[in-house]
Scaffold this motif. Structure first.
Motif, mmCIF file in Angstrom:
data_model
loop_
_atom_site.group_PDB
_atom_site.id
_atom_site.type_symbol
_atom_site.label_atom_id
_atom_site.label_comp_id
_atom_site.label_asym_id
_atom_site.label_seq_id
_atom_site.Cartn_x
_atom_site.Cartn_y
_atom_site.Cartn_z
ATOM 1 N N THR A 173 0.896 -1.006 -0.027
ATOM 2 C CA THR A 173 -0.003 0.143 -0.072
ATOM 3 C C THR A 173 0.941 1.019 0.060
ATOM 4 N N GLY A 174 0.385 2.322 -0.395
ATOM 5 C CA GLY A 174 1.184 3.647 -0.324
ATOM 6 C C GLY A 174 0.084 4.686 -0.931
ATOM 7 N N SER A 175 0.721 5.998 -0.674
ATOM 8 C CA SER A 175 0.097 7.159 -0.825
ATOM 9 C C SER A 175 0.065 7.378 -2.409
ATOM 10 N N LYS A 176 0.983 6.819 -3.206
ATOM 11 C CA LYS A 176 1.183 7.126 -4.457
ATOM 12 C C LYS A 176 0.754 5.778 -5.414
ATOM 13 N N GLY A 177 -0.075 4.930 -4.828
ATOM 14 C CA GLY A 177 -0.444 3.868 -5.660
ATOM 15 C C GLY A 177 0.216 2.847 -5.674
ATOM 16 N N GLN A 178 1.431 2.680 -4.563
ATOM 17 C CA GLN A 178 2.321 1.759 -4.779
ATOM 18 C C GLN A 178 1.488 0.082 -4.872
ATOM 19 N N GLY A 179 0.754 0.188 -3.911
ATOM 20 C CA GLY A 179 0.079 -1.140 -3.731
ATOM 21 C C GLY A 179 -0.869 -1.622 -5.186
ATOM 22 N N LEU A 180 -1.562 -0.653 -5.947
ATOM 23 C CA LEU A 180 -2.103 -1.017 -7.172
ATOM 24 C C LEU A 180 -0.989 -1.487 -8.229
ATOM 25 N N SER A 181 0.233 -0.782 -8.219
ATOM 26 C CA SER A 181 1.336 -1.005 -8.889
ATOM 27 C C SER A 181 1.909 -2.516 -8.965
ATOM 28 N N THR A 182 1.727 -3.001 -7.697
ATOM 29 C CA THR A 182 1.931 -4.499 -7.053
ATOM 30 C C THR A 182 1.041 -5.197 -7.846
ATOM 31 N N TYR A 183 -0.296 -4.789 -7.870
ATOM 32 C CA TYR A 183 -1.364 -5.623 -8.239
ATOM 33 C C TYR A 183 -1.135 -5.845 -10.043
ATOM 34 N N ARG A 184 -0.812 -4.885 -10.637
ATOM 35 C CA ARG A 184 -0.528 -4.680 -11.910
ATOM 36 C C ARG A 184 0.459 -5.431 -12.355
ATOM 37 N N GLU A 185 1.691 -5.640 -11.344
ATOM 38 C CA GLU A 185 2.706 -6.496 -11.721
ATOM 39 C C GLU A 185 2.252 -7.945 -11.848
ATOM 40 N N LEU A 186 1.561 -8.395 -10.752
ATOM 41 C CA LEU A 186 0.921 -9.542 -10.322
ATOM 42 C C LEU A 186 0.032 -10.134 -11.504
ATOM 43 N N LEU A 187 -0.831 -8.975 -11.953
ATOM 44 C CA LEU A 187 -1.529 -9.633 -13.280
ATOM 45 C C LEU A 187 -0.769 -9.506 -14.529
ATOM 46 N N GLN A 188 0.240 -8.831 -14.700
ATOM 47 C CA GLN A 188 1.095 -8.859 -15.977
ATOM 48 C C GLN A 188 1.979 -10.285 -15.880
#
Length: 276
Positions: free
Chosen positions: A49-64
């Motif tokens: 998680t993070g104020s700059k969307g770092q959690g969402l970036s992890t999710y996107r990497e997982l989906l990729q």
């Protein structure tokens, strides 16, 4: 995991001791057993998680990096969707007598999707998830590539606002920094329905959470890790396994490691139940 449970494993080892190699061995073995796998390395840009969307970036990497036995190098999202939908279409067509080119088949399959996904609809974000899967089916069957791509875009966490997503799809939410793990839990149940044994998630380089300089931001990530741990170990998740790796310092340091976070320390430290 295959039988509907969940699991969490923390891999601890010094730099160069083979943590990443071990994760890859488990990953490849799981794919051989017909599990879907997803992996990501944490970094300053990818956290829980993070104020700059770092959690969402992890999710996107997982989906990729979503991989299956037939597509072991990632990019398997659409293949998983198509496999499940084509199986559903075949079953509905056989039962109803509708031919593939008959328009009635679209509605009949949509009804079957709703019936099959009712279990997901009872979970957080499950209703939106089900509607997106149905949108993908309708786009695929009617030749509406825009609808198909919008569905994939939502599942990949690429919508920036709810308004934008609502304009394109029958949803009232998007995948965000605070909700990406809930979506992974939905994916785990979905891939089981698609004929796989479950979903395994591999998160490497946990030391990057330890390196977060601000205590509040670091603790927010540890709290997210605690949520994942509790869900998987207390029966709040199904068909999902999470493997998380880091150095002993990341785990045992009582000043800024996981053991600095009381709720995690009480769960992870040695106790009389774990010793034999």
């Amino acid at each position: 995991i295959e039988d509907g449970g969940a699991s969490f494993r923390l891999i601890s080892g010094q730099y160069g001791s083979g943590k990443s190699f071990l994760l890859q061995m488990i990953r490849n073995n799981a794919m051989d057993k017909n599990f879907v796998v997803a992996d990501a390395d944490l970094s300053p840009e990818r956290r829980l998680t993070g104020s700059k969307g770092q959690g969402l970036s992890t999710y996107r990497e997982l989906l990729q990096h979503l991989s299956t036995p037939t597509r072991p190098d990632g990019g398997s999202l659409e293949a998983i969707l198509q496999k499940w939908i084509m199986g559903l279409q075949s079953a509905v067509s056989k039962e109803s007598g509708y031919r593939p080119n008959e328009p009635q088949l679209v509605g009949a399959v949509s009804e079957r999707i709703a019936e099959t996904m009712i279990e997901l609809s009872e979970l957080a974000y499950g209703f939106a998830f089900s509607n997106v899967i149905d949108s993908y089916w309708r786009g695929m069957k009617t030749g509406d590539d825009d609808l198909k791509q919008n569905a994939l875009r939502w599942l990949r966490g690429e919508y920036a606002t709810k308004t934008e997503a609502k304009k394109d799809l029958p949803v009232d939410c998007i995948i965000e920094d605070g909700s990406w793990y809930e979506i992974l839990k939905l994916f785990a149940v979905f891939v089981k329905k698609a004929g796989y044994k479950g979903l395994l998630v591999f998160l490497d380089e946990g030391v990057n959470l330890y390196k977060i300089p601000h205590k509040q931001a670091r603790d927010s990530n540890y709290e997210k890790l605690l949520t994942i741990f509790n869900d998987t170990m207390q029966g709040k998740a199904q068909n999902i396994g999470v493997f998380f790796s880091g150095t002993p310092q990341f785990i045992y340091d009582e000043r800024r490691g996981l053991f600095n976070y009381d709720a995690l320390r009480t769960r992870l430290e040695d106790n009389r139940f774990s010793r034999k």
